[in-house]
Design an enzyme around this catalytic site. Structure first.
Site, short mmCIF file in Angstrom:
data_model
loop_
_atom_site.label_atom_id
_atom_site.label_comp_id
_atom_site.label_asym_id
_atom_site.label_seq_id
_atom_site.Cartn_x
_atom_site.Cartn_y
_atom_site.Cartn_z
N LEU A 31 42.92 43.71 45.42
CA LEU A 31 43.92 43.80 46.49
C LEU A 31 43.44 44.93 47.39
CD1 LEU A 31 47.50 43.59 44.91
CD2 LEU A 31 46.53 42.09 46.63
N ASP A 32 43.48 44.71 48.69
CA ASP A 32 43.07 45.76 49.62
C ASP A 32 43.91 47.01 49.42
OD1 ASP A 32 41.25 44.00 50.85
OD2 ASP A 32 42.84 43.21 52.13
#
Length: 168
Positions: free
Chosen positions: A40-41
């Site tokens: 996940l960024d």
């Protein structure tokens, strides 16, 4: 086998090694020899699965297996049906056409406050969407919503296959 579900906060990098400006998984998870199944960024939140099982990790992340990932996405503006239709049929990004997405307009989910709060402009309303995709390109959801003219303000992954964020 270990499978750990983690609700990744905003501004946390999905790695265990130190990062110069952000917190990492090492600041939250003490279990040894587990690795994230996907990423996940830093500016995205929500469900992250970690495991010590390489086969399970492959089943979760392999593009050919097309495991559905669901996201709650707050966008700037109120998307028109035509724009949402584009997402449902796939949009052309710099790295090629995306696969079709499942998209629904939803009420704001019952979630935690984000620290810091999102940048919101009083004159521009926002809308929450439920977007599910089977691929996982770099920053894909953000690029898709920007392409149709509704930039993402907040992105929370709530589902990976049959695993859900629930009350984490």
């Amino acid at each position: 086998m270990i499978l750990l579900a983690f609700n990744k906060p905003y501004d946390v990098v999905c790695q265990f090694r130190a990062h110069p400006t952000s917190a990492t998984l090492n600041d939250y998870i003490t279990t040894e020899n587990i690795y994230p199944s996907g990423r996940l960024d830093r500016d995205s939140e929500g469900l992250l699965l970690l495991t010590d099982d390489g086969l399970l990790q492959h089943r979760i992340t392999a593009p050919k297996l097309k495991m559905i990932k669901g996201y709650w996405v707050q966008v700037e503006g109120i998307p028109r049906a035509k724009a949402l239709n584009l997402l449902e049929n796939g949009v052309e990004l710099k790295d090629g056409m995306t696969q079709a997405a499942q998209v629904k307009i939803i009420a704001e989910p019952q979630i935690w406050e984000r620290e810091p709060p999102i940048r919101e402009r009083k004159a521009i309303p926002t809308q929450w969407l439920d977007i599910s995709i089977k691929e996982g390109r770099n920053r894909q959801i953000r690029r898709m919503t920007a392409k149709i003219g509704y930039p993402t303000l907040r992105l929370i992954r709530y589902r990976i296959g049959s695993w859900y964020l629930n009350d984490l």
